[in-house]
Design a protein around this motif. Structure first.
Motif, PDB file in Angstrom:
ATOM      1  N   SER A   1       0.840  -1.212   0.000  1.00 27.51           N
ATOM      2  CA  SER A   1       0.000   0.000   0.000  1.00 27.51           C
ATOM      3  C   SER A   1       0.866   1.250   0.000  1.00 27.51           C
ATOM      4  CB  SER A   1      -0.915   0.029   1.218  1.00 27.51           C
ATOM      5  OG  SER A   1      -1.768  -1.067   1.207  1.00 27.51           O
TER       6      SER A   1
ATOM      7  N   SER B   1       1.605   4.234  -3.239  1.00 25.53           N
ATOM      8  CA  SER B   1       1.413   5.685  -3.133  1.00 25.53           C
ATOM      9  C   SER B   1       2.661   6.468  -3.515  1.00 25.53           C
ATOM     10  CB  SER B   1       1.039   6.076  -1.697  1.00 25.53           C
ATOM     11  OG  SER B   1       0.235   5.133  -1.107  1.00 25.53           O
TER      12      SER B   1
ATOM     13  N   GLU C   1       6.732   6.627  -5.602  1.00 28.99           N
ATOM     14  CA  GLU C   1       7.478   6.107  -6.743  1.00 28.99           C
ATOM     15  C   GLU C   1       8.568   5.155  -6.245  1.00 28.99           C
ATOM     16  OE1 GLU C   1       9.727   8.189 -10.413  1.00 28.99           O
ATOM     17  OE2 GLU C   1       8.464   9.461  -9.180  1.00 28.99           O
ATOM     18  N   GLU C   2       9.113   5.527  -5.086  1.00 26.00           N
ATOM     19  CA  GLU C   2      10.228   4.765  -4.510  1.00 26.00           C
ATOM     20  C   GLU C   2      10.310   5.105  -3.019  1.00 26.00           C
ATOM     21  OE1 GLU C   2      14.064   4.878  -6.853  1.00 26.00           O
ATOM     22  OE2 GLU C   2      14.691   5.737  -4.937  1.00 26.00           O
ATOM     23  N   ALA C   3      10.610   4.136  -2.186  1.00 21.90           N
ATOM     24  CA  ALA C   3      10.773   4.428  -0.752  1.00 21.90           C
ATOM     25  C   ALA C   3      11.919   3.593  -0.217  1.00 21.90           C
ATOM     26  CB  ALA C   3       9.496   4.084  -0.005  1.00 21.90           C
TER      27      ALA C   3
ATOM     28  N   THR D   1       5.556   1.336   9.071  1.00 23.30           N
ATOM     29  CA  THR D   1       4.856   0.103   9.448  1.00 23.30           C
ATOM     30  C   THR D   1       5.113  -0.278  10.912  1.00 23.30           C
ATOM     31  OG1 THR D   1       6.728  -1.204   8.674  1.00 23.30           O
ATOM     32  CG2 THR D   1       4.922  -0.861   7.109  1.00 23.30           C
ATOM     33  N   LYS D   2       6.118   0.340  11.502  1.00 25.79           N
ATOM     34  CA  LYS D   2       6.530   0.046  12.880  1.00 25.79           C
ATOM     35  C   LYS D   2       6.863  -1.446  13.051  1.00 25.79           C
ATOM     36  CE  LYS D   2       4.289   4.035  14.799  1.00 25.79           C
ATOM     37  NZ  LYS D   2       3.875   4.582  13.511  1.00 25.79           N
TER      38      LYS D   2
ATOM     39  N   LEU E   1     -11.436  -8.168  -2.939  1.00 26.12           N
ATOM     40  CA  LEU E   1     -11.910  -7.788  -1.592  1.00 26.12           C
ATOM     41  C   LEU E   1     -13.326  -7.246  -1.662  1.00 26.12           C
ATOM     42  CD1 LEU E   1      -9.132  -5.791   0.302  1.00 26.12           C
ATOM     43  CD2 LEU E   1     -10.120  -7.963   0.950  1.00 26.12           C
TER      44      LEU E   1
ATOM     45  N   MET F   1       4.360  -3.730  13.780  1.00 22.00           N
ATOM     46  CA  MET F   1       3.263  -4.381  13.072  1.00 22.00           C
ATOM     47  C   MET F   1       3.531  -5.878  12.933  1.00 22.00           C
ATOM     48  SD  MET F   1       1.705  -3.483   9.362  1.00 22.00           S
ATOM     49  CE  MET F   1       0.979  -1.934   9.824  1.00 22.00           C
TER      50      MET F   1
ATOM     51  N   LEU G   1      -9.245  -3.867   3.639  1.00 21.43           N
ATOM     52  CA  LEU G   1      -9.633  -2.651   2.914  1.00 21.43           C
ATOM     53  C   LEU G   1      -9.376  -1.408   3.767  1.00 21.43           C
ATOM     54  CD1 LEU G   1     -10.687  -2.545   0.054  1.00 21.43           C
ATOM     55  CD2 LEU G   1     -12.984  -2.234   0.948  1.00 21.43           C
TER      56      LEU G   1
ATOM     57  N   LEU H   1      -7.101  -1.121   6.103  1.00 28.02           N
ATOM     58  CA  LEU H   1      -5.647  -0.926   6.179  1.00 28.02           C
ATOM     59  C   LEU H   1      -5.126  -0.222   4.916  1.00 28.02           C
ATOM     60  CD1 LEU H   1      -2.917  -1.710   7.695  1.00 28.02           C
ATOM     61  CD2 LEU H   1      -2.846  -3.623   6.122  1.00 28.02           C
ATOM     62  N   ILE H   2      -5.621  -0.671   3.751  1.00 29.76           N
ATOM     63  CA  ILE H   2      -5.188  -0.073   2.480  1.00 29.76           C
ATOM     64  C   ILE H   2      -5.591   1.401   2.444  1.00 29.76           C
ATOM     65  CG2 ILE H   2      -5.543  -0.091  -0.034  1.00 29.76           C
ATOM     66  CD1 ILE H   2      -6.050  -3.172   0.276  1.00 29.76           C
TER      67      ILE H   2
ATOM     68  N   THR I   1      -3.540   3.502   4.982  1.00 33.69           N
ATOM     69  CA  THR I   1      -2.137   3.689   4.579  1.00 33.69           C
ATOM     70  C   THR I   1      -2.022   4.696   3.441  1.00 33.69           C
ATOM     71  OG1 THR I   1      -1.766   1.382   5.130  1.00 33.69           O
ATOM     72  CG2 THR I   1      -0.021   2.472   3.916  1.00 33.69           C
ATOM     73  N   ILE I   2      -2.858   4.532   2.417  1.00 33.93           N
ATOM     74  CA  ILE I   2      -2.774   5.433   1.261  1.00 33.93           C
ATOM     75  C   ILE I   2      -3.141   6.856   1.673  1.00 33.93           C
ATOM     76  CG2 ILE I   2      -3.758   5.928  -1.037  1.00 33.93           C
ATOM     77  CD1 ILE I   2      -3.792   2.876  -1.500  1.00 33.93           C
TER      78      ILE I   2
ATOM     79  N   MET J   1      -0.280   8.477   3.541  1.00 34.45           N
ATOM     80  CA  MET J   1       0.802   8.844   2.623  1.00 34.45           C
ATOM     81  C   MET J   1       0.462  10.139   1.888  1.00 34.45           C
ATOM     82  SD  MET J   1       3.128   6.679   3.096  1.00 34.45           S
ATOM     83  CE  MET J   1       4.227   7.031   1.768  1.00 34.45           C
TER      84      MET J   1
ATOM     85  N   ARG K   1       0.835  13.197   4.183  1.00 30.05           N
ATOM     86  CA  ARG K   1       2.238  13.488   4.433  1.00 30.05           C
ATOM     87  C   ARG K   1       2.780  14.530   3.449  1.00 30.05           C
ATOM     88  NH1 ARG K   1       6.973  11.086   6.469  1.00 30.05           N
ATOM     89  NH2 ARG K   1       6.141   9.644   7.957  1.00 30.05           N
TER      90      ARG K   1
ATOM     91  N   LYS L   1      16.389  14.276   2.360  1.00 28.65           N
ATOM     92  CA  LYS L   1      17.496  13.431   2.803  1.00 28.65           C
ATOM     93  C   LYS L   1      17.427  13.207   4.316  1.00 28.65           C
ATOM     94  CE  LYS L   1      22.343  13.310   2.432  1.00 28.65           C
ATOM     95  NZ  LYS L   1      23.520  14.146   2.286  1.00 28.65           N
TER      96      LYS L   1
ATOM     97  N   LYS M   1      14.409  11.200   5.144  1.00 23.08           N
ATOM     98  CA  LYS M   1      14.386   9.974   4.327  1.00 23.08           C
ATOM     99  C   LYS M   1      13.021   9.777   3.674  1.00 23.08           C
ATOM    100  CE  LYS M   1      18.196   7.576   6.446  1.00 23.08           C
ATOM    101  NZ  LYS M   1      18.678   6.461   7.199  1.00 23.08           N
TER     102      LYS M   1
ATOM    103  N   PRO N   1      10.203   9.331   0.829  1.00 21.28           N
ATOM    104  CA  PRO N   1      10.250   8.640  -0.463  1.00 21.28           C
ATOM    105  C   PRO N   1       9.923   9.579  -1.621  1.00 21.28           C
ATOM    106  CG  PRO N   1       8.212   8.156   0.659  1.00 21.28           C
ATOM    107  CD  PRO N   1       8.994   9.053   1.578  1.00 21.28           C
ATOM    108  N   LYS N   2      10.315   9.142  -2.809  1.00 30.18           N
ATOM    109  CA  LYS N   2       9.988   9.919  -4.005  1.00 30.18           C
ATOM    110  C   LYS N   2       8.547   9.618  -4.385  1.00 30.18           C
ATOM    111  CE  LYS N   2      14.513   9.701  -6.179  1.00 30.18           C
ATOM    112  NZ  LYS N   2      15.265   8.966  -7.202  1.00 30.18           N
ATOM    113  N   THR N   3       7.812  10.664  -4.739  1.00 30.34           N
ATOM    114  CA  THR N   3       6.452  10.431  -5.215  1.00 30.34           C
ATOM    115  C   THR N   3       6.333  10.948  -6.638  1.00 30.34           C
ATOM    116  OG1 THR N   3       5.640  12.547  -4.452  1.00 30.34           O
ATOM    117  CG2 THR N   3       5.444  10.710  -2.920  1.00 30.34           C
ATOM    118  N   LEU N   4       5.409  10.353  -7.368  1.00 36.36           N
ATOM    119  CA  LEU N   4       5.205  10.758  -8.754  1.00 36.36           C
ATOM    120  C   LEU N   4       4.721  12.204  -8.811  1.00 36.36           C
ATOM    121  CD1 LEU N   4       5.397   9.539 -11.569  1.00 36.36           C
ATOM    122  CD2 LEU N   4       2.987   8.982 -11.422  1.00 36.36           C
TER     123      LEU N   4
ATOM    124  N   ASN O   1       7.500  14.601  -7.931  1.00 41.12           N
ATOM    125  CA  ASN O   1       8.443  14.674  -9.051  1.00 41.12           C
ATOM    126  C   ASN O   1       7.916  15.551 -10.173  1.00 41.12           C
ATOM    127  OD1 ASN O   1      10.885  13.513  -8.840  1.00 41.12           O
ATOM    128  ND2 ASN O   1      10.230  11.476  -9.457  1.00 41.12           N
TER     129      ASN O   1
END
Lengths: 95, 194
Positions: free
Chosen positions: A19, A23, A25-27, A36-37, A88, B1, B12, B14-15, B18-19, B22, B25, B82, B85, B87-90, B93
């Protein structure tokens, strides 16, 4: 009719990892660990399972002499995730 | 976790959770909009003041603050990503590259072709800006940004009718299209974090 849920994705930690990767491109590993802890050991095992299934791509490199593991979702992983979500729905809204 | 299996409803949930987390953020970029809004305001007001005191030869000097601002912002964002840390997102970018492209085009237009486009410099700048603000708003689904983009676009066309003496003032007013949604974005984030 209920469709089978992908056993690779049908686990709490692996589903969280995918998941997150859906969201972004790269992590990197530490970001996913923080989100996720999960413990490093458990996370590594679950990432390996996802990698073996071809759902995630793992790239290891060095940034300023520190090892860096970055993860991204593959096309196969995206398709598996989409199928998983669609399946689902059939459980939650059976017709 | 833990690595337990879930019921379909839990999966569902959880998905979705999480999304959504993100997405939230990356809404935390109000300060970047405020920075560019204030920089545009300072540059435009400085130019307006110099122009009004008849320093015609040097009145465009404050625009050198834009490339400096771009360098500062690039280094700042790079360090933040940096350090945390992230992540890169579309979306990140695309917006980043588009911001650079629009900024670069505007600087080239401003520094090398301002004689050619003359009075249209300010409206063109504002149209570029409105385009970026609108797209940024759609990308992060933040209504004040979308509204600002549309308003600024309309305002940009109206500035074609403004006397050239007041064009810098118009640019300064246009900068609020960045500052106001920036403040609202920061406030929205703060409320979510309470």
């Amino acid at each position: 009719m209920f469709k089978d849920l992908d056993p690779i994705l049908h686990s709490q930690l692996r589903l969280s990892i995918v998941s997150i990767l859906m969201s972004v491109e790269e992590a990197n590993f530490s970001f996913i660990k923080e989100e996720t802890k999960a413990t490093s050991g458990n996370l590594s095992i679950q990432i390996k399972k996802l990698q073996d299934a071809g759902y995630v791509k793992v790239e290891k490199s060095f940034i300023n002499n520190y090892p860096n593991t970055s993860l991204s979702i593959t096309k196969k992983g995206m398709e598996a995730f989409e199928n998983y979500v669609n399946n689902l729905k059939s459980y939650i809204n059976p017709k | 976790m833990k690595n337990s299996t879930l019921t379909p409803e839990e999966s569902l949930l959880l998905i979705t959770k999480t999304i959504e987390e993100m997405k939230q953020r990356f809404k935390n970029n109000g300060h970047i909009l405020i920075f560019w809004g204030l920089l545009t305001f300072v540059v435009a007001m400085s130019q307006f003041t110099l122009y009004n005191f008849e320093y015609y030869k040097i009145h465009w000097y404050p625009s050198f603050l834009y490339p400096l601002g771009a360098i500062y912002m690039t280094v700042y964002i790079w360090k933040e990503y940096k350090k945390k840390k992230l992540p890169k997102t579309l979306i990140g970018n695309i917006l980043g590259k588009m911001g650079w492209l629009i900024g670069l085009n505007f600087m080239i237009l401003g520094f090398f072709f301002s004689q050619k486009i003359g009075d249209a410099t300010a409206p063109v700048f504002l149209i570029f800006l409105a385009f970026f603000i609108f797209l940024a708003g759609i990308s992060i689904k933040f209504k004040p940004l979308i509204i600002s983009g549309v308003m600024l676009n309309l305002f940009a066309f109206a500035t074609f009718y403004v006397h050239d003496h007041y064009l810098y003032l118009v640019m300064a007013i246009g900068s609020f299209a960045l500052t106001i949604p920036g403040i609202l974005l920061n406030n929205a984030r703060r409320k979510e974090n309470v």
